[in-house]
Write a protein that holds these residues in place. Structure first.
Motif, mmCIF file in Angstrom:
data_model
loop_
_atom_site.group_PDB
_atom_site.id
_atom_site.type_symbol
_atom_site.label_atom_id
_atom_site.label_comp_id
_atom_site.label_asym_id
_atom_site.label_seq_id
_atom_site.Cartn_x
_atom_site.Cartn_y
_atom_site.Cartn_z
ATOM 1 N N ARG A 18 37.098 31.784 26.153
ATOM 2 C CA ARG A 18 36.455 32.887 26.786
ATOM 3 C C ARG A 18 34.856 32.523 26.931
ATOM 4 O O ARG A 18 34.353 31.996 26.127
ATOM 5 N N HIS A 19 34.404 32.730 28.423
ATOM 6 C CA HIS A 19 33.044 32.494 28.393
ATOM 7 C C HIS A 19 32.197 33.623 28.517
ATOM 8 O O HIS A 19 32.404 34.320 29.557
ATOM 9 N N GLY A 20 31.560 33.795 27.559
ATOM 10 C CA GLY A 20 30.852 35.074 27.456
ATOM 11 C C GLY A 20 29.419 35.231 28.002
ATOM 12 O O GLY A 20 28.795 34.049 28.374
ATOM 13 N N ASP A 21 29.035 36.317 28.524
ATOM 14 C CA ASP A 21 27.670 36.682 28.904
ATOM 15 C C ASP A 21 27.263 38.105 28.888
ATOM 16 O O ASP A 21 28.117 38.748 28.208
ATOM 17 N N ALA A 22 26.158 38.380 29.244
ATOM 18 C CA ALA A 22 25.577 39.715 29.059
ATOM 19 C C ALA A 22 26.665 40.992 29.519
ATOM 20 O O ALA A 22 26.566 41.912 29.118
ATOM 21 N N ARG A 23 27.408 40.258 30.506
ATOM 22 C CA ARG A 23 28.282 41.349 31.266
ATOM 23 C C ARG A 23 29.578 41.519 30.192
ATOM 24 O O ARG A 23 30.381 42.670 30.232
ATOM 25 N N GLY A 24 29.906 40.489 29.633
ATOM 26 C CA GLY A 24 31.202 40.503 28.602
ATOM 27 C C GLY A 24 31.853 39.048 28.648
ATOM 28 O O GLY A 24 31.250 38.002 28.217
ATOM 29 N N PHE A 25 33.139 38.822 29.188
ATOM 30 C CA PHE A 25 33.498 37.401 29.033
ATOM 31 C C PHE A 25 34.413 37.370 30.270
ATOM 32 O O PHE A 25 34.833 38.313 31.087
ATOM 33 N N PHE A 26 34.580 35.889 30.605
ATOM 34 C CA PHE A 26 35.751 35.605 31.693
ATOM 35 C C PHE A 26 36.594 34.719 30.866
ATOM 36 O O PHE A 26 36.117 33.645 30.214
ATOM 37 N N SER A 27 37.790 34.566 31.233
ATOM 38 C CA SER A 27 39.119 33.781 30.605
ATOM 39 C C SER A 27 40.016 33.371 31.657
ATOM 40 O O SER A 27 40.522 34.232 32.209
ATOM 41 N N GLU A 28 40.344 32.136 31.903
ATOM 42 C CA GLU A 28 41.431 32.073 32.621
ATOM 43 C C GLU A 28 42.623 32.271 31.567
ATOM 44 O O GLU A 28 43.091 31.407 30.711
#
Ligand SMILES: Cc1cn([C@H]2C[C@H](O)[C@@H](COP(=O)(O)OP(=O)(O)O[C@H]3O[C@H](C)C(=O)[C@H](O)[C@H]3O)O2)c(=O)[nH]c1=O
Length: 186
Positions: A18-28
């Protein structure tokens, strides 16, 4: 992606990064090339999505018989569930054995279940969503069920589950004539 074995050879737990940032996360959540590189080259052809309104809803133990047997890659899109696979390959050293894993939107874990295994789950929160990929299309004539309470599975239930009529009338494992045959890996 993290890959963890379970007590049932072939049933593995996948946890995508999971690639987290201030918005939340992105995951393939699925990448065929990456899965194939990890030794799981499965041609999934159908995605399923179900929502269960109440915690304690139990769906299973289901299978599709050959020639439309299904491998599945299961994850929880919202809420939390206890996901279970049961080895029913005739001749398997693990015949009748089960494994359970908690899948949740929070933990992002996925369970990879080969063909030849029963699949079922019980929800642990209201409004739980399950999404899963299948390696063959829905084939109602090949659809079958084994009784959820005939395998010795610890479902973690504190009261009777919510069941479909089909699941309430499913055959016990002891009477189940499995259409699956175990093929020892070379
Ligand atoms: C499975 C399936 C069902 N349907 C239709 C048939 C019924 O009109 C309705 C509900 O079917 P069912 O009661 O079989 O759904 P579940 O009890 O969630 O069954 C599933 O839950 C367990 C845990 C599984 O792993 C299987 O994918 C599947 O057996 O959806 C479809 O149109 N396509 C499908 O692929």
């Amino acid at each position: 992606m993290q890959i963890e074995p379970t007590s049932l050879p072939g049933v593995v737990i996948l946890t995508p990064a999971r690639h987290g940032d201030a918005r939340g996360f992105f995951s393939e959540s699925w990448n065929r090339q990456r899965m194939a590189a990890a030794g799981f080259d499965i041609d999934f052809v159908q995605d399923n999505h179900s929502v269960s309104a109440r915690a304690g809803t139990l769906r299973g133990l289901h299978y599709q018989s050959p020639p439309h047997a299904q491998a599945k890659l299961v994850r929880c899109g919202r809420g939390c569930l206890w996901d279970v696979a049961v080895d029913v390959r005739v001749g398997s050293p693990g015949y009748g054995q089960w494994v359970g894993v908690e899948l949740s939107a929070a933990n992002g874990r996925q369970l990879l279940i080969p063909a030849g295994f029963l699949h079922g789950f019980v929800t642990r929160e209201d409004d739980t969503e399950i999404v899963y990929k299948c390696s063959d299309y829905y084939a109602p004539d090949c659809d079958g069920a084994v009784a959820w309470d005939s395998v010795g599975i610890d479902w973690g239930l504190t009261s009777a589950p919510v069941l479909s009529a089909k699941d309430a009338a499913a055959v016990p494992l002891a009477e189940f004539r499995s259409p699956f045959v175990y093929e020892a890996r070379a």
